[in-house]
Design a protein around this motif. Structure first.
Motif, PDB file in Angstrom:
ATOM      1  N   ILE A  82     -95.969  80.735  54.740  1.00  0.00           N
ATOM      2  CA  ILE A  82     -94.823  81.352  55.013  1.00  0.00           C
ATOM      3  C   ILE A  82     -94.452  81.874  53.753  1.00  0.00           C
ATOM      4  O   ILE A  82     -94.432  81.290  52.558  1.00  0.00           O
ATOM      5  CB  ILE A  82     -93.852  80.075  55.158  1.00  0.00           C
ATOM      6  CG1 ILE A  82     -93.907  79.596  56.602  1.00  0.00           C
ATOM      7  CG2 ILE A  82     -92.508  80.548  55.023  1.00  0.00           C
ATOM      8  CD1 ILE A  82     -93.247  80.433  57.587  1.00  0.00           C
ATOM      9  N   GLY A  83     -94.345  83.529  53.979  1.00  0.00           N
ATOM     10  CA  GLY A  83     -93.841  84.182  52.737  1.00  0.00           C
ATOM     11  C   GLY A  83     -94.967  84.168  51.860  1.00  0.00           C
ATOM     12  O   GLY A  83     -96.230  84.731  52.270  1.00  0.00           O
ATOM     13  N   ALA A 106     -97.501  78.720  64.139  1.00  0.00           N
ATOM     14  CA  ALA A 106     -97.107  77.055  63.964  1.00  0.00           C
ATOM     15  C   ALA A 106     -96.293  77.180  62.516  1.00  0.00           C
ATOM     16  O   ALA A 106     -95.327  76.385  62.528  1.00  0.00           O
ATOM     17  CB  ALA A 106     -98.315  76.256  63.803  1.00  0.00           C
ATOM     18  N   ALA A 107     -96.645  77.902  61.672  1.00  0.00           N
ATOM     19  CA  ALA A 107     -95.872  77.998  60.426  1.00  0.00           C
ATOM     20  C   ALA A 107     -94.617  78.431  60.614  1.00  0.00           C
ATOM     21  O   ALA A 107     -93.433  77.666  60.235  1.00  0.00           O
ATOM     22  CB  ALA A 107     -96.578  78.947  59.322  1.00  0.00           C
ATOM     23  N   ILE A 108     -94.354  79.424  61.466  1.00  0.00           N
ATOM     24  CA  ILE A 108     -92.954  79.785  61.617  1.00  0.00           C
ATOM     25  C   ILE A 108     -92.136  78.803  62.513  1.00  0.00           C
ATOM     26  O   ILE A 108     -90.778  78.241  62.064  1.00  0.00           O
ATOM     27  CB  ILE A 108     -92.897  80.908  62.612  1.00  0.00           C
ATOM     28  CG1 ILE A 108     -93.440  82.213  61.796  1.00  0.00           C
ATOM     29  CG2 ILE A 108     -91.357  81.546  63.085  1.00  0.00           C
ATOM     30  CD1 ILE A 108     -93.652  83.550  62.644  1.00  0.00           C
ATOM     31  N   ILE A 121    -105.513  76.247  50.730  1.00  0.00           N
ATOM     32  CA  ILE A 121    -103.948  76.304  50.103  1.00  0.00           C
ATOM     33  C   ILE A 121    -103.799  77.195  48.863  1.00  0.00           C
ATOM     34  O   ILE A 121    -102.816  78.025  48.935  1.00  0.00           O
ATOM     35  CB  ILE A 121    -103.648  74.827  49.907  1.00  0.00           C
ATOM     36  CG1 ILE A 121    -103.374  74.174  51.195  1.00  0.00           C
ATOM     37  CG2 ILE A 121    -102.229  74.847  49.041  1.00  0.00           C
ATOM     38  CD1 ILE A 121    -103.129  72.363  51.114  1.00  0.00           C
ATOM     39  N   ARG A 122    -104.851  77.040  48.150  1.00  0.00           N
ATOM     40  CA  ARG A 122    -104.743  77.941  46.805  1.00  0.00           C
ATOM     41  C   ARG A 122    -104.944  79.303  47.022  1.00  0.00           C
ATOM     42  O   ARG A 122    -104.311  80.131  46.491  1.00  0.00           O
ATOM     43  CB  ARG A 122    -105.741  77.434  45.894  1.00  0.00           C
ATOM     44  CG  ARG A 122    -105.329  76.080  45.120  1.00  0.00           C
ATOM     45  CD  ARG A 122    -106.194  75.931  43.785  1.00  0.00           C
ATOM     46  NE  ARG A 122    -107.548  75.345  44.293  1.00  0.00           N
ATOM     47  CZ  ARG A 122    -107.653  73.953  44.559  1.00  0.00           C
ATOM     48  NH1 ARG A 122    -107.039  73.197  44.370  1.00  0.00           N
ATOM     49  NH2 ARG A 122    -108.985  73.533  45.024  1.00  0.00           N
ATOM     50  N   THR A 123    -106.064  79.599  47.886  1.00  0.00           N
ATOM     51  CA  THR A 123    -106.146  81.181  48.213  1.00  0.00           C
ATOM     52  C   THR A 123    -105.423  81.622  49.197  1.00  0.00           C
ATOM     53  O   THR A 123    -105.598  82.862  49.505  1.00  0.00           O
ATOM     54  CB  THR A 123    -107.687  81.264  48.517  1.00  0.00           C
ATOM     55  OG1 THR A 123    -108.174  80.541  49.673  1.00  0.00           O
ATOM     56  CG2 THR A 123    -108.534  80.606  47.332  1.00  0.00           C
ATOM     57  N   LYS A 124    -104.944  80.874  50.181  1.00  0.00           N
ATOM     58  CA  LYS A 124    -104.379  81.475  51.448  1.00  0.00           C
ATOM     59  C   LYS A 124    -105.155  82.062  52.225  1.00  0.00           C
ATOM     60  O   LYS A 124    -104.817  83.224  53.014  1.00  0.00           O
ATOM     61  CB  LYS A 124    -103.125  82.368  51.130  1.00  0.00           C
ATOM     62  CG  LYS A 124    -102.054  81.561  50.376  1.00  0.00           C
ATOM     63  CD  LYS A 124    -100.748  82.192  50.261  1.00  0.00           C
ATOM     64  CE  LYS A 124    -100.841  83.193  48.930  1.00  0.00           C
ATOM     65  NZ  LYS A 124    -100.978  82.540  47.736  1.00  0.00           N
TER      66      LYS A 124
END
Length: 573
Positions: free
Chosen positions: A111-112, A145-147, A70-73
């Motif tokens: 996302i973004g 899935a994110a979209i 999550i932190r590094t993406k």
């Protein structure tokens, strides 16, 4: 529209056809609360109930692989146990599953510029279960899935905003229709609890107890409402006390992890998540709204925004209650005496201040309804109807506030012909009521005494008083009828009678309190109940009065008396 749960099940189904997913989870991250929440989990091919299973409930973000992604993406891929041990060997990292897993893939859902969550799959025993191709496939699925999840959340947010607007509108209507502070605040806590679906909701207000000031929850709603009522916190004590001192909202995902929380055990119940919002008046904190839930992590940023908006309504309710108490005090002091123009001006100023505060909130609602109309499917008749109801009642609240304020601010008098006012006001009222289909028509007949003298009176106040009486009579004659308006000079007083044919008359229980305080209609949009109360107050300001002369099975006659003093007549000669 697919919801979050349906999307997650679809992801698992698709992934299962391409790789080993007997052990898999999908986690989400809430940046505002810094909480990691699991939306789906499978262990050894069995779906886990993430809401109750130990190890899968929401947790504060830590130093595990999920948080690192999550932190590094960026994804993490371990093909062997040695690679996993090497990763955990770095300082500060934590293994939430107790042992390094021999095969593990985790990819971010982005996302973004924000990672909203992680999809991970692993094997607890074998190495080299996954390959680089599996990593690419899982990442591609995570992107899609994110979209899909963002789209589902956007749709849910629109629906939620509509529900939020309905709750705000319900409370705004209650403020316009009710006067007593106790009723208003109890209505607000009930609506908040219903909307948030929380275990309890309470409003804490400061009270002086001995030499100290404590926060007391006299307004509560929920499973243990009566036992929570009168719960006290010292200033600075508990989350409620902290919010009161600092003037900032506090969301507590897990009360057991927050040192500010003071446990309140009620028959085995203990709050596990909590949200407390300050109530401010002129920049100063004057109370707090507290909502709690028996489960952890039940409040989010959307809940915060809604309750902070409703906190403004609590402030309005408190200010309205104080204004009403001041008005009632003036009324009591002036009973049986001529009310000075200065006192009526003070009353008008109090109502004007209240109108300003309420209109500030109402002016937020209309533009947001317009924004909603441009963003949602207004062809849906249910949604369109909801928005129309909110807009219509918002405008109604603003209109009734204006009608109350305008005559109260009038202190100048002028020469008037009472018969002319009766003719003009009745004609205007008749036109308006004739438009209110499908109501039956009300016939209005005038029987006026041409010998009435010109007298000095506040035109706006007299017009508003007559209009209120006509509206009440027309409203009572739901199936149509006849209203006779009569004027006559009797014993140095202009007597105006309004005789209607509403069957049944005014019930005795209502007669007793009709002029003592506002008596709102039980039907929406049918008056705030301020008419007769304010009419009497304004008439007593010129030495007059309004009373029920007769009421019964054939109708009601209201008597309005305006004194014609020598000074009033001389002023017109």
């Amino acid at each position: 529209h697919l919801g979050e749960r349906e999307i997650l099940d679809l992801i698992y189904k698709e992934a299962s056809g391409l790789m080993d997913t007997d052990n898999m989870y999908i986690a989400f991250y809430d940046e505002y609360t810094d909480i990691v929440r699991f939306g789906l989990a499978y262990v050894n091919g069995k779906k886990i109930n993430v809401e109750i299973e130990s190890g899968w409930q929401p947790r504060k973000a830590g130093q595990g692989k999920t948080e690192e992604i999550i932190r590094t993406k960026k994804p993490i891929f371990h093909a062997t146990k040695a690679e996993a041990k090497k990763w955990y060997a770095r300082p500060g990292r934590k293994d939430y599953l107790s042992i390094p897993l021999p095969s593990w893939i985790g990819v971010p859902m982005v996302i973004g510029d924000k990672a909203i969550g992680v999809i991970a799959t692993y094997h607890p025993e074998r190495e080299y279960v996954y390959s680089g191709d599996d990593l690419d496939i899982l990442q591609s699925m995570a992107n899609q899935a994110a979209i899909a999840l963002e789209s589902a959340r956007s749709f849910e947010n629109v629906q939620k905003r509509i529900e939020d607007q309905e709750t705000i509108n319900t409370i705004a209507q209650a403020i316009s229709a009710k006067v007593g502070t106790n009723d208003l605040l109890q209505t607000i806590v009930s609506e908040i609890r219903k909307h948030l679906n929380c275990t309890h909701c309470a409003i804490f207000l400061p009270e002086k107890i001995g030499d100290n000031v404590a926060l007391v929850s006299n307004y509560t709603h929920g499973e243990f409402a009566e036992r929570i009522k009168s719960r006290r916190f010292k200033r600075g004590e508990g989350v409620a006390g902290w919010v009161f001192e600092h003037g900032e909202t506090a969301i507590v995902p897990d009360t057991l992890q927050d040192e500010r929380y003071v446990p309140v055990r009620l028959g085995g119940y203990q709050s596990r998540s909590l949200m407390v919002v300050p109530v401010k008046m002129n920049g100063k904190t004057v109370g707090v709204i507290s909502a709690d839930h028996k489960e952890i992590n039940k409040f989010d940023e959307d809940n915060r925004r809604l309750v902070e908006t409703l906190a403004e309504h609590v402030s309005i309710a408190l200010e309205k209650g104080r204004a009403y108490e001041e008005i009632a005090k003036l009324y009591k002091e002036a009973r049986g005496e001529v009310v000075a123009a200065k006192q009526l001006a003070t009353l008008g100023t109090a109502i004007a201040a209240l109108q300003h505060r309420i209109n500030n909130t109402l002016n937020i609602i209309i533009p947001n309804i317009t924004r909603l109309r441009s963003r949602i499917d207004v062809n849906d008749p249910t949604i369109r109807e909801i928005l129309d109801i909110i807009e219509r009642n918002t405008r109604y609240t603003s209109d009734i506030l204006m009608r109350i304020q305008t005559p109260l601010q009038e202190v100048e008098t002028s020469d008037i012909n009472v018969n002319s006012i009766l003719s003009e006001v009745s004609e205007a009222a008749k036109k308006e009521w004739d438009k209110k289909a499908p109501r039956a028509k009300v016939k209005i007949k005038l029987d006026l005494d041409d010998s009435l003298p010109l007298i000095q009176l506040p035109v706006g106040q007299i017009s508003e008083i007559v209009r209120n009486l006509i509206d009440n009579a027309c409203r009572a004659m739901k199936k149509g009828g006849k209203l006779i308006i009569m004027s006559k000079m009797e014993k140095n007083s202009i007597q105006i009678r309004l005789k209607d044919t509403a069957k049944g008359g005014i019930p005795p229980a209502i007669q007793e309190r009709l002029f003592q305080k506002p008596v709102p209609s039980k039907e929406p949009g049918q008056g705030a109940g301020l008419g007769l109360w304010l009419s009497r107050l304004m008439l007593q300001g010129i030495g007059g009065d309004v009373t029920i002369e007769e009421t019964g099975s054939t109708g009601t006659t209201m008597l309005l008396q305006i004194p014609v003093t020598e000074s009033r007549e001389e002023a017109t000669l």
